[in-house]
Scaffold this motif. Structure first.
Motif, PDB file in Angstrom:
ATOM      1  N   LEU A 190     -20.022   7.852   1.474  1.00  0.00           N
ATOM      2  CA  LEU A 190     -19.473   7.823   0.112  1.00  0.00           C
ATOM      3  C   LEU A 190     -18.406   6.746   0.023  1.00  0.00           C
ATOM      4  CD1 LEU A 190     -19.012   8.996  -2.772  1.00  0.00           C
ATOM      5  CD2 LEU A 190     -17.308  10.532  -1.729  1.00  0.00           C
ATOM      6  N   VAL A 191     -18.516   5.907  -0.988  1.00  0.00           N
ATOM      7  CA  VAL A 191     -17.470   4.939  -1.323  1.00  0.00           C
ATOM      8  C   VAL A 191     -17.020   5.216  -2.743  1.00  0.00           C
ATOM      9  CG1 VAL A 191     -17.009   2.527  -1.881  1.00  0.00           C
ATOM     10  CG2 VAL A 191     -18.123   3.105   0.278  1.00  0.00           C
ATOM     11  N   GLY A 192     -15.730   5.385  -2.919  1.00  0.00           N
ATOM     12  CA  GLY A 192     -15.174   5.556  -4.258  1.00  0.00           C
ATOM     13  C   GLY A 192     -14.323   4.360  -4.618  1.00  0.00           C
ATOM     14  N   ILE A 193     -14.688   3.646  -5.663  1.00  0.00           N
ATOM     15  CA  ILE A 193     -13.877   2.531  -6.169  1.00  0.00           C
ATOM     16  C   ILE A 193     -12.980   3.133  -7.238  1.00  0.00           C
ATOM     17  CG2 ILE A 193     -13.912   0.278  -7.282  1.00  0.00           C
ATOM     18  CD1 ILE A 193     -16.737  -0.084  -6.055  1.00  0.00           C
ATOM     19  N   VAL A 194     -11.716   3.328  -6.905  1.00  0.00           N
ATOM     20  CA  VAL A 194     -10.820   4.155  -7.709  1.00  0.00           C
ATOM     21  C   VAL A 194     -10.509   3.515  -9.046  1.00  0.00           C
ATOM     22  CG1 VAL A 194      -8.555   5.255  -7.753  1.00  0.00           C
ATOM     23  CG2 VAL A 194      -9.868   5.184  -5.629  1.00  0.00           C
ATOM     24  N   LEU A 195     -10.294   2.205  -9.061  1.00  0.00           N
ATOM     25  CA  LEU A 195      -9.971   1.498 -10.308  1.00  0.00           C
ATOM     26  C   LEU A 195     -10.566   0.102 -10.227  1.00  0.00           C
ATOM     27  CD1 LEU A 195      -8.501   1.627 -13.023  1.00  0.00           C
ATOM     28  CD2 LEU A 195      -6.449   0.807 -11.882  1.00  0.00           C
ATOM     29  N   LEU A 216      -8.664   1.056  -3.383  1.00  0.00           N
ATOM     30  CA  LEU A 216      -7.662   0.840  -4.429  1.00  0.00           C
ATOM     31  C   LEU A 216      -6.844  -0.365  -4.003  1.00  0.00           C
ATOM     32  CD1 LEU A 216      -6.175   1.680  -7.024  1.00  0.00           C
ATOM     33  CD2 LEU A 216      -4.743   3.182  -5.607  1.00  0.00           C
ATOM     34  N   ASN A 217      -6.937  -1.452  -4.739  1.00  0.00           N
ATOM     35  CA  ASN A 217      -6.320  -2.711  -4.309  1.00  0.00           C
ATOM     36  C   ASN A 217      -4.852  -2.808  -4.726  1.00  0.00           C
ATOM     37  OD1 ASN A 217      -6.771  -4.930  -2.732  1.00  0.00           O
ATOM     38  ND2 ASN A 217      -7.337  -6.268  -4.410  1.00  0.00           N
ATOM     39  N   ARG A 218      -4.107  -1.742  -4.478  1.00  0.00           N
ATOM     40  CA  ARG A 218      -2.664  -1.731  -4.721  1.00  0.00           C
ATOM     41  C   ARG A 218      -2.007  -0.956  -3.591  1.00  0.00           C
ATOM     42  NH1 ARG A 218      -2.260   0.051 -11.093  1.00  0.00           N
ATOM     43  NH2 ARG A 218      -2.635  -1.986 -12.028  1.00  0.00           N
ATOM     44  N   ARG A 219      -1.220  -1.642  -2.773  1.00  0.00           N
ATOM     45  CA  ARG A 219      -0.542  -0.917  -1.715  1.00  0.00           C
ATOM     46  C   ARG A 219       0.805  -0.397  -2.212  1.00  0.00           C
ATOM     47  NH1 ARG A 219       2.903  -4.557   1.618  1.00  0.00           N
ATOM     48  NH2 ARG A 219       2.772  -6.661   0.740  1.00  0.00           N
ATOM     49  N   GLY A 220       1.411   0.450  -1.393  1.00  0.00           N
ATOM     50  CA  GLY A 220       2.665   1.084  -1.789  1.00  0.00           C
ATOM     51  C   GLY A 220       2.415   2.401  -2.505  1.00  0.00           C
ATOM     52  N   PHE A 221       3.502   3.063  -2.882  1.00  0.00           N
ATOM     53  CA  PHE A 221       3.387   4.333  -3.589  1.00  0.00           C
ATOM     54  C   PHE A 221       3.110   4.107  -5.070  1.00  0.00           C
ATOM     55  CE2 PHE A 221       4.948   8.111  -5.782  1.00  0.00           C
ATOM     56  CZ  PHE A 221       4.414   9.132  -5.002  1.00  0.00           C
ATOM     57  N   SER A 222       3.828   3.150  -5.669  1.00  0.00           N
ATOM     58  CA  SER A 222       3.641   2.853  -7.087  1.00  0.00           C
ATOM     59  C   SER A 222       3.867   1.367  -7.313  1.00  0.00           C
ATOM     60  CB  SER A 222       4.635   3.661  -7.928  1.00  0.00           C
ATOM     61  OG  SER A 222       4.539   3.308  -9.289  1.00  0.00           O
TER      62      SER A 222
END
Length: 771
Positions: A592-597, A466-472
């Motif tokens: 297993l690799v999951g690409i979340v978005l 998931l290429n977004r760090r942080g909580f939100s």
């Protein structure tokens, strides 16, 4: 200070009485694209040569300059200035490297003095004393760089046999055989294999079979732990063809190859065996990687093959340590350099082989200051040095693949994985149709939840990307409904809940205040999910499985290698990460690799958005199934029919290339054309726009633009309009003919050098980022 321009286009500062042989051209690290001529005092005449550093006085400032030419002619009527001191016992830039740096500065329209400063090592203690003696430094000023921990080790090499090999004992035979595996070994390395090895080496030296030399080495984090020796792997047929083809060109003049190998196809093994061939011929080797901090495994493999006789240039070193690695190369104590983009300036002796791994990666482009592209400079340097250049990637850039089709590069392909396992199967999960699974998290769909359960039940490991760090990635006030925005940039603030702060990922503005910045309401609602929030959800849902995170927040201060070591030791069951998890890591336990978005990068206002998405998805999918067990990939997306998503899932680079190239041809974008970006910025939006208008008007008045050979697009607000408190505008220049494009750009650069105060302007040749 009187100034005049010599016939060479250089500004001079001297008197006509001085003979020409007393004068040298000096590049000064100031934002001026000129060379300045200084007189050489008699005391320094024997030491001043092109490539050395000198202390000079410039416009009332005390600077370190770089001699580029000797025997300059003094123009009449100009005022003289003398070199104050020479700072190096011999030139720090060899002739080949100095010529290359001059070419690089000219191509990117950047001042040569600033380019040379960025490529030069730190001054040593002796040079600093010279500066202090000339009153260029205050006596209380600290020395540049940090102290360097050093150790002296005995390095052993095998000597050519003169006749039959004499009778050897078991330990002597063991050491002799080890020395046949690679050019040299340090005594600590040999000690791992043979007890009492120092006595064994002495006995072999007495028989004339080996030679040893004590050498001072820098204690570097990449060399802290010993690495067991590794024998070359027996290559498969495709690897052997590539190795043979590359080795046959070593020492035969410049040549460029594109090594296109699927993920896990053994490109690194090809590199290692070709490097061994280059070293056997006495040739130096330069290897560039996108981010050296993300490739500790690569350094380990190099040490296993070639010992500690390599220089690793990376951001984890202090200034003084980087200088030591630089001087090790300059003095030919080592012949292999590994590093990120700035390593392209390393003084590798007898350069014969240049390798650019993951050549498609945007990290090779420097986005501020000297805006060079490491891959393109590697091509230029290898050509000038008469070296072989290898560009390697599982997902080549369109530019490189296009040049291979046109015959500019030679294409070498590795179509299958080096192991028995095939490429992983990829399942596309439509986020428009699949709701959240039992966790309730919107990005943990039912299929992904079941896949994680199955993976854990079979004692496998999983990576979620998931290429977004942080909580939100953004937060909204529950009362006034405002989104919290950075006060200096046109971006939302990211919530970092572990740090109890809101942060801007562009200017690094942060506030510990988690209340609304406008109405001070205490409740902020998260918008979207980052790696921190996903980790919390997975830890709760899949307890007691160990869930870890790898992003910029966790990678600080050695955290990166710590996480990767834990993953290799199977102490981590699920690893969540940003694009850090995509870069060259080989984790055999990951099934297993999951690409979340998968859609995030498609939304960027950039003509390369589709290409980058394909590359990112294909690279992260390639982390799965690299060991003894087959791998699976789940790719979650709102756009399952998008070309980049569909073909990345099918591991079909060729079809993606053809489809994307057709779109680029229709729109007139690279690789079919050349681009230059002109950016202006100012604290006031009107002034930034006014400066952009001035440059656009000048561009449109040029003949190449009037005839339509060069197109001017804009000016328009930059996609990220406000950054670090300054408003930004941009115009693009596009042409099929690089020479015509350059003729316009040179005129614009001359106008920029005249000043656009209070606005600033920069030119980016071959831009990568459109933001």
């Amino acid at each position: 200070m009187a100034e005049s321009v010599a016939s060479t286009g250089q500004t001079s500062q001297l008197t006509a009485e001085q003979p020409a042989t007393d004068c040298v051209a000096v590049a000064v690290p100031v934002p001026v694209r000129r060379l300045f001529t200084y007189r050489v005092p008699d005391a320094w005449r024997d030491r001043v040569r092109p490539g050395c550093r000198v202390a000079v006085s410039f416009a009332g400032r005390k600077l370190v300059g770089y001699v580029t030419e000797s025997a300059q002619t003094a123009p009449a009527g100009a005022k003289v200035k003398e070199i104050v001191a020479v700072l190096d016992p011999s030139p720090i830039f060899p002739r080949e490297l100095l010529a290359f740096l001059r070419n690089a500065a000219a191509y990117y329209l950047h001042p040569l003095g600033e380019v040379l400063r960025s490529a030069a090592p730190a001054l040593d203690t002796k040079s600093v004393r010279v500066l202090r003696g000339a009153r260029f430094l205050d006596q209380k000023e600290t020395l540049p760089g940090r102290s360097v921990a050093r150790r002296r080790v005995l390095v052993v090499r095998r000597q050519p046999l003169q006749g039959d090999c004499p009778k050897l004992g078991a330990k002597q035979r063991r050491v002799f055989d080890l020395l046949g595996q690679r050019p040299e070994w340090s005594l600590p390395e040999l000690r791992e294999h043979v007890a009492n090895v120092r006595a064994v080496v002495r006995a072999l030296e007495a028989k004339g079979l080996v030679s040893s030399q004590e050498r001072e080495l820098v204690v570097d984090p990449y060399f802290a732990a010993p690495v067991p020796a590794e024998r070359p792997v027996v290559p498969n047929a495709a690897q052997q063809r590539a190795i043979s083809r590359l080795r046959s060109r070593l020492g035969g003049g410049p040549a460029t190859f594109l090594l296109h190998g699927v993920t896990g196809s053994g490109k690194t093994e090809v590199y290692l065996q070709v490097i061994a061939g280059a070293r056997a011929l006495g040739l130096g080797v330069l290897m560039l990687v996108p981010e050296i901090a993300l490739t500790p495994q690569l350094v380990g493999r190099f040490r296993a093959r070639f010992g500690d006789g390599i220089a690793v240039l990376h951001s984890g070193l202090g200034q003084r340590q980087r200088a030591d690695a630089w001087h090790s190369l300059h003095a030919a104590r080592v012949g292999i350099a590994i590093g990120a983009r700035s390593a392209v300036f390393a003084p590798v002796p007898k350069l014969g082989l240049v390798i650019v791994d993951e050549e498609h990666d945007a990290s090779f482009k420097q986005e501020d200051g000297f805006r060079y592209h490491g891959r393109d400079m590697a091509l230029l340097r290898s050509h000038r040095a008469g070296a072989v250049c290898v560009l390697g990637s599982a997902t080549p850039s369109l530019e490189s693949y296009y040049l291979s089709e046109r015959g500019k590069f030679t294409l070498l392909e590795l179509p299958e994985r080096a192991t028995a396992q095939p490429l992983p199967k990829v399942q596309i999960v439509d986020l428009g149709r699949n709701r959240s699974g039992p966790s309730g998290h919107p990005l943990l769909t039912g299929p992904l939840h079941r896949a994680l359960e199955s993976c854990l039940a079979q004692q496998g490991q999983a990576i979620l990307f998931l290429n977004r760090r942080g909580f939100s990635p953004a937060v909204r006030c529950a009362a006034c409904r405002r989104v919290m925005v950075c006060p200096a940039c046109s971006v939302a603030l990211t919530e970092h809940r572990e740090q109890a702060s809101l942060r801007c990922h562009y200017c690094d503005f942060g506030t510990p205040n988690t209340r609304c910045l406008a109405c001070k309401h205490p409740q902020l609602l998260p918008l979207g999910a980052g790696t921190e929030r996903l980790q919390a959800a997975l830890s709760e849902t899949f307890a007691p499985a160990t869930v870890a995170r790898l992003d910029r927040d966790t990678a600080q201060k050695g955290g990166l290698e710590s996480v990767l070591r834990r993953l290799r030791r199977r102490e981590i069951d699920i690893l969540i990460g940003t694009q850090m998890v995509t870069k060259g890591h080989d984790m055999p336990g990951v099934t297993l690799v999951g690409i979340v978005l998968a859609d995030q990068s498609l939304a960027f206002p950039d003509f390369r958005a589709s290409e980058r998405t394909f590359q990112l998805l294909a690279q992260v999918a390639g982390r799965s199934g690299r060991g003894e067990r087959a791998g699976t990939v789940l790719l979650q997306t709102f756009q399952p029919q998008h070309l980049a998503v569909r073909l990345a899932a099918a591991h079909d680079f060729a079809s993606f290339y053809r489809g994307e190239l057709a779109l680029r041809r229709e729109l007139g974008y690279p690789p079919l054309t050349r681009l230059a970006a002109v950016r202006t910025d100012a604290g006031d939006e009107k002034r930034a726009r006014a400066a952009a208008d001035i440059l656009a008007k000048l561009a449109r008045a040029q003949q190449a633009v009037l005839t339509g050979a060069v197109r001017v697009l804009g000016p328009a607000p930059a996609p990220l309009q406000r950054l670090r408190g300054r408003y930004r505008y941009r115009l693009l220049l596009r042409a099929s003919d690089r020479g015509l494009l350059r003729s316009v750009v040179v005129r614009l650069n001359a106008r920029i050098e005249q000043g656009l105060t209070p606005a600033r302007a920069t030119i980016d040749i071959d831009p990568v980022s459109m933001l």
